[in-house]
Design a protein around this motif. Structure first.
Motif, mmCIF file in Angstrom:
data_model
loop_
_atom_site.group_PDB
_atom_site.id
_atom_site.type_symbol
_atom_site.label_atom_id
_atom_site.label_comp_id
_atom_site.label_asym_id
_atom_site.label_seq_id
_atom_site.Cartn_x
_atom_site.Cartn_y
_atom_site.Cartn_z
ATOM 1 N N MET A 10 47.042 23.050 3.314
ATOM 2 C CA MET A 10 48.191 22.234 3.258
ATOM 3 C C MET A 10 47.968 20.818 2.957
ATOM 4 O O MET A 10 48.423 20.119 2.173
ATOM 5 N N PHE A 11 46.515 20.387 3.722
ATOM 6 C CA PHE A 11 46.390 19.014 3.651
ATOM 7 C C PHE A 11 44.728 18.927 3.350
ATOM 8 O O PHE A 11 44.137 17.807 3.776
ATOM 9 N N SER A 12 44.213 19.824 2.864
ATOM 10 C CA SER A 12 42.795 19.627 2.592
ATOM 11 C C SER A 12 42.332 20.689 1.417
ATOM 12 O O SER A 12 43.040 21.397 0.963
ATOM 13 N N SER A 13 40.899 20.520 0.978
ATOM 14 C CA SER A 13 40.789 21.322 -0.180
ATOM 15 C C SER A 13 40.073 22.706 0.224
ATOM 16 O O SER A 13 39.354 23.449 -0.569
ATOM 17 N N ALA A 14 39.988 22.890 1.490
ATOM 18 C CA ALA A 14 39.295 24.225 1.929
ATOM 19 C C ALA A 14 40.262 25.255 1.306
ATOM 20 O O ALA A 14 41.283 25.257 1.109
ATOM 21 N N GLY A 15 39.603 26.550 1.267
ATOM 22 C CA GLY A 15 40.081 27.629 0.799
ATOM 23 C C GLY A 15 41.241 28.122 1.847
ATOM 24 O O GLY A 15 40.916 28.121 2.913
ATOM 25 N N ASN A 16 42.162 28.695 1.317
ATOM 26 C CA ASN A 16 43.429 29.279 2.146
ATOM 27 C C ASN A 16 43.234 30.892 2.273
ATOM 28 O O ASN A 16 43.160 31.554 1.293
ATOM 29 N N PRO A 17 42.810 31.070 3.557
ATOM 30 C CA PRO A 17 42.747 32.560 3.918
ATOM 31 C C PRO A 17 44.107 33.603 3.648
ATOM 32 O O PRO A 17 43.982 34.562 3.563
ATOM 33 N N ALA A 18 45.047 32.635 3.452
ATOM 34 C CA ALA A 18 46.202 33.503 3.166
ATOM 35 C C ALA A 18 46.454 34.073 1.582
ATOM 36 O O ALA A 18 47.271 34.929 1.208
ATOM 37 N N HIS A 19 45.315 33.529 0.987
ATOM 38 C CA HIS A 19 45.321 33.929 -0.596
ATOM 39 C C HIS A 19 44.370 35.073 -0.578
ATOM 40 O O HIS A 19 43.313 34.929 -0.063
ATOM 41 N N GLU A 20 44.743 36.038 -1.201
ATOM 42 C CA GLU A 20 43.990 37.375 -1.495
ATOM 43 C C GLU A 20 42.600 37.146 -1.918
ATOM 44 O O GLU A 20 41.494 37.660 -1.295
ATOM 45 N N SER A 21 42.195 35.977 -2.683
ATOM 46 C CA SER A 21 40.879 35.650 -2.979
ATOM 47 C C SER A 21 39.980 35.531 -1.773
ATOM 48 O O SER A 21 38.755 35.228 -1.896
ATOM 49 N N HIS A 22 40.573 34.816 -0.597
ATOM 50 C CA HIS A 22 39.820 34.428 0.525
ATOM 51 C C HIS A 22 39.991 35.380 1.596
ATOM 52 O O HIS A 22 39.674 35.120 2.905
ATOM 53 N N HIS A 23 40.745 36.257 1.204
ATOM 54 C CA HIS A 23 41.004 37.221 2.560
ATOM 55 C C HIS A 23 39.705 38.008 3.142
ATOM 56 O O HIS A 23 39.014 38.246 2.404
ATOM 57 N N GLY A 24 39.402 37.762 4.354
ATOM 58 C CA GLY A 24 38.350 38.602 4.942
ATOM 59 C C GLY A 24 37.033 37.582 5.081
ATOM 60 O O GLY A 24 35.911 37.991 5.312
ATOM 61 N N ALA A 25 37.129 36.361 4.968
ATOM 62 C CA ALA A 25 36.053 35.408 4.864
ATOM 63 C C ALA A 25 35.575 35.274 6.346
ATOM 64 O O ALA A 25 36.229 35.669 7.298
ATOM 65 N N ALA A 26 34.243 35.268 6.441
ATOM 66 C CA ALA A 26 33.670 34.984 7.623
ATOM 67 C C ALA A 26 34.276 33.770 8.556
ATOM 68 O O ALA A 26 34.585 32.700 7.897
ATOM 69 N N PRO A 27 34.488 34.016 9.618
ATOM 70 C CA PRO A 27 34.896 33.034 10.646
ATOM 71 C C PRO A 27 34.425 31.521 10.406
ATOM 72 O O PRO A 27 33.039 31.362 10.000
ATOM 73 N N ASN A 28 35.191 30.752 10.380
ATOM 74 C CA ASN A 28 34.883 29.116 10.252
ATOM 75 C C ASN A 28 34.049 28.764 9.184
ATOM 76 O O ASN A 28 33.153 27.936 8.959
ATOM 77 N N THR A 29 34.310 29.517 7.963
ATOM 78 C CA THR A 29 33.974 29.261 6.593
ATOM 79 C C THR A 29 34.761 28.462 5.535
ATOM 80 O O THR A 29 34.300 27.756 4.437
ATOM 81 N N LEU A 30 35.962 28.658 6.026
ATOM 82 C CA LEU A 30 37.058 28.003 5.232
ATOM 83 C C LEU A 30 37.625 26.945 5.914
ATOM 84 O O LEU A 30 38.666 26.765 6.239
ATOM 85 N N VAL A 31 36.777 25.791 6.000
ATOM 86 C CA VAL A 31 37.161 24.674 6.949
ATOM 87 C C VAL A 31 36.695 23.582 5.995
ATOM 88 O O VAL A 31 35.782 23.257 5.229
ATOM 89 N N ALA A 32 37.585 22.324 6.387
ATOM 90 C CA ALA A 32 37.293 20.916 5.764
ATOM 91 C C ALA A 32 37.296 20.097 6.980
ATOM 92 O O ALA A 32 37.777 20.240 7.979
ATOM 93 N N PRO A 33 36.689 18.779 6.886
ATOM 94 C CA PRO A 33 36.888 17.870 8.061
ATOM 95 C C PRO A 33 38.452 17.678 8.354
ATOM 96 O O PRO A 33 38.580 17.579 9.873
ATOM 97 N N VAL A 34 39.151 17.587 7.516
ATOM 98 C CA VAL A 34 40.782 17.397 7.874
ATOM 99 C C VAL A 34 41.129 18.738 8.866
ATOM 100 O O VAL A 34 41.783 18.397 10.003
ATOM 101 N N ASP A 35 40.570 19.983 8.648
ATOM 102 C CA ASP A 35 41.178 20.749 9.291
ATOM 103 C C ASP A 35 40.474 20.896 10.771
ATOM 104 O O ASP A 35 41.051 21.315 11.884
ATOM 105 N N MET A 36 39.320 20.349 10.921
ATOM 106 C CA MET A 36 38.608 20.288 12.277
ATOM 107 C C MET A 36 38.930 19.028 12.952
ATOM 108 O O MET A 36 38.531 18.912 14.018
ATOM 109 N N GLY A 37 39.918 18.153 12.427
ATOM 110 C CA GLY A 37 40.118 16.813 13.242
ATOM 111 C C GLY A 37 39.035 15.894 13.010
ATOM 112 O O GLY A 37 38.953 15.211 14.181
#
Length: 504
Positions: free
Chosen positions: A34-61
């Motif tokens: 919604m607010f960052s360029s990180a991949g969205n795990p709700a999209h099929e192409s990113h489903h099943g990604a390893a934990p904490n790999t689809l993150v960006a500084p905005v998501d982590m605060g």
């Protein structure tokens, strides 16, 4: 914890009027958050990604990281608002919803509060007997999802009794639209069914729009069910509970029924209902207390200072309005006519929430009758046994491919059911399962004749009966041949060959 007392459902409805409300969260299938360029795990192409790999500084605060609004998510949100019959705000803004929890790295959630993007709508739902009902929509607003906690070391997988918890921030920042209804009156004894039909309708809408995968078992679509009771004749609404994140349409139906029975027992005995969130337990069919339900003041909403208001151009709104799909009720009527189903046949599909699955299976090449047979029959049976949604078990394309193997004579219905189980268990495509398990129908007449001759030799009296015109006696030989072939023969072809051999 002692089990809560329950009142008989019909008795509860004699004493109290149920009032419903739903908050449905829809994960949007944008490529990024919604607010960052990180991949969205709700999209099929990113489903099943390893934990904490689809993150960006905005998501982590992280300090200094600033949010940027996802334009596609805004377009999806407007489309959904329009499909719900809502007005689109000429200007809406984001707010900070403050609460402290490990799955929110910022310690606040960016949401919308007093200025949502869509408001004042309604959606028509259809119950199992064709009865239609209108559900009033208060608002549909944009927000971001929180991360996910996994509680380790406990017996239940919940925080109580866990030794520690793991945090996965992949989901933090996933774009959501939360659809909030106004209080729903008049559901009466059909309240559980209304709940199920409403969630099914929202799912149909977002699938038709193509804005979400809408897989309940994955959390793409989650429902919070609000239930309150008021004594017959009373105007004042009762105290409500909110059963959180129910992840199947069947569970929504069961949770509403349970809460009506639980609250009625408390009120009838002179007790009071606590305004709280509650958790649904699929295994026991019960809810348990969560936390006291917070009011808006507790979240200390204030305008998000890092984001400008969302001001969609009127031309954009009209462009998205022009691209809206059919309303679910109209679509169902069209499909029923196209498929040639009777009222009962179509209700069987609709009541199972399987319209989209049957439609996709037909589009993949199956006949409507074959698609209906598989989804409402064997697939639903397995889903019920496993306590999951039928759509989570198998893709429509695989069902169509399975039926094509039957039509080609490669499989019998009985063999196809074995193949289906293999597909569901992850053994591959229907053809791959057939090859791996050796399940194809034996089409070699030579092998069948050898088995027939062996069966006839073992039952000489049967041969005499067939030659005397007692054709039904062939059943014993056919059964013996099918057993010898492990069910991998076409019984009709075996019968033809038995009669040919008997007349030779």
């Amino acid at each position: 914890m002692a089990k809560a007392a329950l009142m008989d459902f019909d008795e509860a409805l004699e004493l109290f009027e149920p009032v419903l409300g739903f908050e449905v969260h829809v994960e949007l299938n944008t490529q990024t958050k919604m607010f960052s360029s990180a991949g969205n795990p709700a999209h099929e192409s990113h489903h099943g990604a390893a934990p904490n790999t689809l993150v960006a500084p905005v998501d982590m605060g992280l300090p200094g990281a600033l949010p940027v609004v996802n334009e596609v998510a805004v377009r999806h949100s407007i489309s959904l608002g329009l499909a719900l019959g809502c007005s689109i705000a000429p200007s809406s803004r984001f707010a900070r919803k403050n609460y402290f929890y490990p799955d929110l790295g910022k310690n606040y959630q960016i949401s919308q509060y007093d200025e949502p993007i869509a408001f004042d709508g309604e959606v028509e739902i259809e119950l199992s007997d064709g009865t239609r009902m209108t559900v009033p929509i208060e608002r549909a607003h944009m927000e971001e999802d929180a991360g996910k906690l996994t509680h380790m070391g406990g017996a239940t997988g919940r925080i109580q009794g866990a030794e520690y918890s793991l945090v996965d921030y992949n989901r933090a920042g996933v774009p959501l639209v939360e659809i909030v209804t106004r209080p729903i009156f008049g559901a009466e004894h059909r309240a559980p069914e209304v709940a199920k039909a409403y969630v099914a309708t929202i799912r149909d809408i977002v699938l038709a729009l193509g804005i979400s995968e809408a897989r309940l078992e994955r959390g793409n679509l989650r429902c919070d069910a609000n239930v309150s009771l008021r004594p017959r004749g009373q105007e004042k609404l009762g105290t409500r509970t909110e059963t959180k994140n129910v992840n199947s349409m069947r569970s929504v139906e069961r949770a509403v029924r349970y809460e009506i029975q639980r609250q009625a027992a408390i009120l009838a005995s002179g007790g009071t209902i606590v305004q709280e969130t509650r958790h649904w337990h699929e295994d026991t069919g019960r809810t348990s207390p969560g936390r006291p339900k917070s009011d808006a003041d507790d979240y200390r909403y204030f305008p998000e200072p890092d984001l400008l208001p969302v001001v969609p151009a009127p031309s954009l709104i009209e462009e998205l309005r022009a691209g809206l799909p059919e309303a679910p009720a109209a679509r169902r009527r069209r499909l029923k006519a196209e498929w040639g189903f009777t009222d009962l046949e179509f209700q069987d599909v609709a009541n199972g929430g399987l319209v989209a699955e049957v439609e996709a299976t037909v589009a993949a090449g199956a006949t409507p009758s074959a698609a209906r047979k598989w989804w409402t029959g064997e697939i639903s049976r397995i889903a019920n046994a496993r306590g999951v949604e039928p759509s989570s078990l198998v893709e429509p394309e695989s069902v169509a491919a399975l039926q094509q193997l039957i039509d080609a004579g490669t499989l019998t219905d009985k063999l196809a059911r074995q193949v289906l189980e293999g597909v569901i268990d992850g053994e591959g495509t229907p053809q791959q399962v057939v090859d791996a398990r050796g399940l194809a129908v034996v089409s070699d007449d030579g092998a069948l004749i050898a088995a027939i001759d062996e069966a006839l030799a073992a039952q000489p009296d049967v041969l005499a009966k067939i030659r005397d015109g007692k054709v039904q006696a062939a059943g014993a030989v056919i059964g013996a041949v099918m057993k010898a072939m492990r069910g991998q023969a076409d019984a009709a072809r075996v019968r033809e060959l038995v009669l040919e051999r008997a007349s030779a």
